[in-house]
Design an enzyme around this catalytic site. Sequence first.
Site, mmCIF file in Angstrom:
data_model
loop_
_atom_site.group_PDB
_atom_site.id
_atom_site.type_symbol
_atom_site.label_atom_id
_atom_site.label_comp_id
_atom_site.label_asym_id
_atom_site.label_seq_id
_atom_site.Cartn_x
_atom_site.Cartn_y
_atom_site.Cartn_z
ATOM 1 N N TYR A 53 0.843 -1.189 0.000
ATOM 2 C CA TYR A 53 0.000 0.000 0.000
ATOM 3 C C TYR A 53 0.889 1.254 0.000
ATOM 4 C CZ TYR A 53 -4.112 -2.848 1.234
ATOM 5 O OH TYR A 53 -5.133 -3.773 1.245
ATOM 6 N N SER A 207 -13.840 -3.443 0.847
ATOM 7 C CA SER A 207 -14.776 -2.661 0.025
ATOM 8 C C SER A 207 -16.231 -2.948 0.374
ATOM 9 C CB SER A 207 -14.530 -2.933 -1.465
ATOM 10 O OG SER A 207 -13.247 -2.513 -1.859
ATOM 11 N N PRO A 208 -16.608 -2.901 1.651
ATOM 12 C CA PRO A 208 -17.982 -3.227 2.038
ATOM 13 C C PRO A 208 -19.002 -2.204 1.552
ATOM 14 C CG PRO A 208 -16.809 -2.319 3.919
ATOM 15 C CD PRO A 208 -15.794 -2.507 2.830
ATOM 16 N N LEU A 209 -18.529 -1.043 1.100
ATOM 17 C CA LEU A 209 -19.424 -0.025 0.564
ATOM 18 C C LEU A 209 -19.384 0.003 -0.964
ATOM 19 C CD1 LEU A 209 -18.737 2.829 3.142
ATOM 20 C CD2 LEU A 209 -20.708 1.297 3.034
ATOM 21 N N LEU A 214 -22.011 2.459 -2.867
ATOM 22 C CA LEU A 214 -23.166 2.247 -2.005
ATOM 23 C C LEU A 214 -23.442 3.415 -1.056
ATOM 24 C CD1 LEU A 214 -22.676 -1.549 -1.216
ATOM 25 C CD2 LEU A 214 -24.494 -0.517 -2.590
ATOM 26 N N GLY A 216 -24.302 6.109 -2.344
ATOM 27 C CA GLY A 216 -25.318 6.796 -3.131
ATOM 28 C C GLY A 216 -24.831 8.037 -3.838
#
Length: 327
Positions: A53, A207-209, A214, A216
Site C-alpha cells: 500500500y 470494500s464493504p461499501l 453504495l 449513493g
Amino acid sequence: MEQRYLGRTGLRVSRIGLGTLTWGRDTDEGDAADLLKTFWEAGGTLVDTADVYGGGEAEYLLGRLIDHLVPRRDLVIATKAGSVLDPDRRFDGSRGHLLSALDASLARLGTDHVDLWQLHAFDPTTPLEETLQAVDIAVSSGRARYAGVSNFCGWQLAKAATWQLAAPGARARLASTQMEYSLLQRGVEREVLPAAVDLGLGLLPSSPLGRGVLTGKYRRATPPDSRGASAHLLPFVEPYLDEEAGRIVDALVTAADGLAVTPLQVALAWVRDRPGVAAPVIGPRNAQQLDAALSVETLSLPDEICRALDDVSAPVHRYPDQDWSTL
C-alpha cells in the site's frame, strides 16, 4: 464498539476495521492521524494495511503514528505480504520472499510483531506447503500472532486451511480470510464464505461499501472530489457504475429513507451482520467519512429490510450450488 472473535480463535477485533489502502498516497499524515485517533476513540482496534500500500508508505505512516498518538497495545495490526511489483509475476508466495517481506513490514511499522499476518493472494507458481511453512515460521518465531489469507477462492482457502489443520500443534491454524464483499459483490457466498464458516475462519470484508458506490453519491453524477473522479482510482470504481448496480443502489436508498438513516449506514450494517463476518474493513479518506461509518454501531436492520436487500442484490447461483436433482 462491539468486539468480535476472529474466527475460531481467541483474538478479538472491533467489528469495524480501518483500512489504509490510500495512506501515503491519497491520504497524508495529518488526515491519517485524524482517522486513527477518531477510530481508536470510538473503540476501534483492527487496523488493516499491506506491504504494497503506497509502495510501503502506508506501513511507514502507521508506524509513525503508533505509540505517540495511539498505544500499540490498543491496536490489532494486520498486514499482508505476497503482492509484488513485477509485471511477470504479480504474487510471490515463496518462503524466502514472504519472510523477508514480513521483516521489512515490521521495520516500517516499528514493532516486533503484527497481530494478524495475511497472505495477500494465492501464488500458483509456489507449492502451497512452502507458502504455509512461511506462515508457521512467522507465528512460531513470534513475529506474527495470528495468520490469515486474502483473495483466495473457495478451493484455495479450503486446501490451505485443511493443510494447517492436518497436524494440530505443529502448524499455525488460519484465523481469517479477507475478501471483497458488499451488496454489489456477493460472489464470496458461492464457495468462500461456506468454506470459511465450516473451517472456523472469520471473514474480513473489504470494500464493504461497493468501492464507495453504495454511499449513493454516484447516482446522478461523479462528484469531483470522489475516487471515481481520480484517474488512478476510476478503474477501481467503474465496474460498479452499471445499470445493475444502479438498481441495487436505488433499492438501498429507498430502504435508508424508510429508516431515516443514510445508504452508507444501511449498506455497512447489512454486510457487518452477515453470517460468518467478523469485521468489514472500511477505507475513509477523512475523519468526517469515518464518523459517518462509525455511526452504524447503533443500527440493526429490521429483518424485512434485510430480506428486501437480499432479494434485489441476489447473485445467480445455479449448479452445483443448488440441489442438482431439482435442475
